[in-house]
Structures are given as C-alpha cells and as structure tokens.
Motif scaffolding. Sequence first.
Motif, PDB file in Angstrom:
ATOM      1  N   ILE A 209       0.857  -1.190   0.000  1.00 39.02           N
ATOM      2  CA  ILE A 209       0.000   0.000   0.000  1.00 39.02           C
ATOM      3  C   ILE A 209       0.893   1.241   0.000  1.00 39.02           C
ATOM      4  N   ARG A 210       0.629   2.151  -0.922  1.00 37.69           N
ATOM      5  CA  ARG A 210       1.414   3.380  -1.051  1.00 37.69           C
ATOM      6  C   ARG A 210       0.477   4.586  -1.144  1.00 37.69           C
ATOM      7  N   GLY A 211       1.001   5.724  -0.731  1.00 40.56           N
ATOM      8  CA  GLY A 211       0.298   6.989  -0.898  1.00 40.56           C
ATOM      9  C   GLY A 211       0.884   7.729  -2.088  1.00 40.56           C
ATOM     10  N   ILE A 212       0.019   8.290  -2.888  1.00 38.08           N
ATOM     11  CA  ILE A 212       0.441   9.087  -4.041  1.00 38.08           C
ATOM     12  C   ILE A 212      -0.133  10.485  -3.857  1.00 38.08           C
ATOM     13  N   ARG A 213       0.755  11.480  -3.874  1.00 37.58           N
ATOM     14  CA  ARG A 213       0.362  12.861  -3.650  1.00 37.58           C
ATOM     15  C   ARG A 213       0.237  13.611  -4.961  1.00 37.58           C
ATOM     16  N   GLY A 214      -0.633  14.611  -4.925  1.00 40.47           N
ATOM     17  CA  GLY A 214      -0.765  15.504  -6.058  1.00 40.47           C
ATOM     18  C   GLY A 214      -1.359  16.820  -5.610  1.00 40.47           C
ATOM     19  N   ALA A 215      -1.100  17.870  -6.357  1.00 37.48           N
ATOM     20  CA  ALA A 215      -1.672  19.183  -6.043  1.00 37.48           C
ATOM     21  C   ALA A 215      -1.706  20.031  -7.304  1.00 37.48           C
ATOM     22  N   ILE A 216      -2.668  20.936  -7.325  1.00 32.42           N
ATOM     23  CA  ILE A 216      -2.821  21.869  -8.443  1.00 32.42           C
ATOM     24  C   ILE A 216      -3.460  23.139  -7.897  1.00 32.42           C
ATOM     25  N   THR A 217      -3.236  24.241  -8.552  1.00 31.06           N
ATOM     26  CA  THR A 217      -3.871  25.496  -8.155  1.00 31.06           C
ATOM     27  C   THR A 217      -4.916  25.889  -9.183  1.00 31.06           C
ATOM     28  N   VAL A 218      -5.846  26.715  -8.735  1.00 28.80           N
ATOM     29  CA  VAL A 218      -6.856  27.297  -9.620  1.00 28.80           C
ATOM     30  C   VAL A 218      -6.711  28.816  -9.554  1.00 28.80           C
ATOM     31  N   THR A 219      -7.302  29.506 -10.503  1.00 35.09           N
ATOM     32  CA  THR A 219      -7.175  30.966 -10.532  1.00 35.09           C
ATOM     33  C   THR A 219      -8.251  31.673  -9.720  1.00 35.09           C
ATOM     34  N   LYS A 220      -9.395  30.982  -9.528  1.00 35.36           N
ATOM     35  CA  LYS A 220     -10.485  31.604  -8.770  1.00 35.36           C
ATOM     36  C   LYS A 220     -11.378  30.533  -8.145  1.00 35.36           C
TER      37      LYS A 220
ATOM     38  N   LEU B 127       0.292  28.500   0.343  1.00 34.10           N
ATOM     39  CA  LEU B 127      -0.175  28.605  -1.036  1.00 34.10           C
ATOM     40  C   LEU B 127      -1.702  28.735  -1.074  1.00 34.10           C
ATOM     41  N   GLU B 128      -2.188  29.695  -1.841  1.00 37.29           N
ATOM     42  CA  GLU B 128      -3.625  29.936  -1.955  1.00 37.29           C
ATOM     43  C   GLU B 128      -4.219  29.184  -3.139  1.00 37.29           C
ATOM     44  N   LYS B 129      -5.531  29.023  -3.089  1.00 33.97           N
ATOM     45  CA  LYS B 129      -6.311  28.411  -4.170  1.00 33.97           C
ATOM     46  C   LYS B 129      -5.695  27.087  -4.631  1.00 33.97           C
ATOM     47  N   CYS B 130      -5.461  26.225  -3.670  1.00 33.04           N
ATOM     48  CA  CYS B 130      -4.779  24.961  -3.945  1.00 33.04           C
ATOM     49  C   CYS B 130      -5.670  23.771  -3.596  1.00 33.04           C
ATOM     50  N   ILE B 131      -5.670  22.805  -4.495  1.00 37.23           N
ATOM     51  CA  ILE B 131      -6.377  21.539  -4.310  1.00 37.23           C
ATOM     52  C   ILE B 131      -5.307  20.458  -4.194  1.00 37.23           C
ATOM     53  N   ARG B 132      -5.361  19.694  -3.102  1.00 32.45           N
ATOM     54  CA  ARG B 132      -4.378  18.629  -2.871  1.00 32.45           C
ATOM     55  C   ARG B 132      -5.090  17.281  -2.855  1.00 32.45           C
ATOM     56  N   VAL B 133      -4.400  16.256  -3.358  1.00 30.41           N
ATOM     57  CA  VAL B 133      -4.958  14.912  -3.401  1.00 30.41           C
ATOM     58  C   VAL B 133      -3.981  13.938  -2.764  1.00 30.41           C
TER      59      VAL B 133
ATOM     60  N   LEU C 106      -8.331  11.138  -0.709  1.00 30.15           N
ATOM     61  CA  LEU C 106      -8.613  12.294   0.138  1.00 30.15           C
ATOM     62  C   LEU C 106      -8.258  13.550  -0.646  1.00 30.15           C
ATOM     63  N   ILE C 107      -9.166  14.504  -0.667  1.00 33.54           N
ATOM     64  CA  ILE C 107      -8.943  15.752  -1.400  1.00 33.54           C
ATOM     65  C   ILE C 107      -9.141  16.912  -0.437  1.00 33.54           C
ATOM     66  N   SER C 108      -8.131  17.762  -0.341  1.00 34.30           N
ATOM     67  CA  SER C 108      -8.258  18.943   0.516  1.00 34.30           C
ATOM     68  C   SER C 108      -8.205  20.201  -0.342  1.00 34.30           C
ATOM     69  N   VAL C 109      -8.827  21.244   0.186  1.00 36.81           N
ATOM     70  CA  VAL C 109      -8.803  22.551  -0.476  1.00 36.81           C
ATOM     71  C   VAL C 109      -8.413  23.604   0.555  1.00 36.81           C
ATOM     72  N   THR C 110      -7.823  24.675   0.074  1.00 35.44           N
ATOM     73  CA  THR C 110      -7.501  25.790   0.953  1.00 35.44           C
ATOM     74  C   THR C 110      -8.788  26.542   1.305  1.00 35.44           C
ATOM     75  N   ASP C 111      -8.722  27.347   2.358  1.00 36.50           N
ATOM     76  CA  ASP C 111      -9.913  28.053   2.861  1.00 36.50           C
ATOM     77  C   ASP C 111     -10.586  28.952   1.831  1.00 36.50           C
TER      78      ASP C 111
ATOM     79  N   MET D   6     -11.975  17.749   2.293  1.00 37.99           N
ATOM     80  CA  MET D   6     -11.755  18.415   3.579  1.00 37.99           C
ATOM     81  C   MET D   6     -11.023  19.719   3.355  1.00 37.99           C
ATOM     82  N   ARG D   7     -10.916  20.509   4.414  1.00 34.71           N
ATOM     83  CA  ARG D   7     -10.175  21.764   4.370  1.00 34.71           C
ATOM     84  C   ARG D   7      -8.732  21.531   4.761  1.00 34.71           C
ATOM     85  N   GLU D   8      -7.844  22.207   4.079  1.00 39.11           N
ATOM     86  CA  GLU D   8      -6.415  22.185   4.405  1.00 39.11           C
ATOM     87  C   GLU D   8      -6.192  23.048   5.649  1.00 39.11           C
TER      88      GLU D   8
END
Length: 122
Positions: A2-13, A84-90, A45-50, A75-77
């Motif tokens: 079992i492994r964890g795979i991380r990812g993240a991306i930003t959005v503009t708005k 970092l703002e406007k970020c979605i993490r997986v 699991l997916i987190s987003v910034t406030d 969930m919330r980060e």
Amino acid sequence: MIRGIRGAITVTKNDADEMIAKTKILLDEMIKKNNIEAENVAQVLISVTDDLDAVFPAKAMRLLEGWTYVPVMCMREVPVVNSLEKCIRVMMTVETEKKQNEIEHVYLEGAKVLRPDLFSQQ
C-alpha cells in the motif's frame, strides 16, 4: 504494498467549473503516471484551501470511468499563514508493486512550489 500518491494543483479563482476541471486534470495525470486502476485504490482524500468553497472537488472523480465505487472525501487544508492559496491537494492510497521511490507524485501549475524536490524528477 500500500502506497500513498500525492498531487496538487492550483486554480485561478473560486469557481466550481474550474475546480472540477483542474481536479480532473490532476487525477488523470496521477493515474497515468502511476498506472493506477480504480480497483486498486483504497481511498482518495482531497483537501482545499480556505479560499475554495464553490464545489466539492471530488465531483471530478465521478467523471472518471470505472471510479464509481472508489471512496473519496473532501476536507479543508490547515490554514497556515502565508501558505499557497487556491490549492487543491490529493492523497490517493493505492495497492501497487512500485517501490516508494518509484511513485510519481504530481504537482501542477502553482503547486509546483510545494515540493520542488519531487517536481525536479518529473
């Protein structure tokens, strides 16, 4: 294994369509780079910034064929000052034969600053 795979991306708005589209891009890239099959995924699991509350980004996973039964939670980060703002993490938990150093974590757009040590390997 079992492994964890991380990812993240930003959005503009804080826009539902953009959040879903960018999350799908991120998920597609994580799946492709690591040869992931939905059947081998324990959870996502997916987190987003406030500053992001227009939509649950998990909706993007439901656009992926064959991923209907994969458990996903949003969930919330932690709101750390000057983060970092406007970020979605997986965080994807998968069964794989890959060694930990063979996992390809994916950081796109503005999220590249989160783990430049890993991004340099891509």
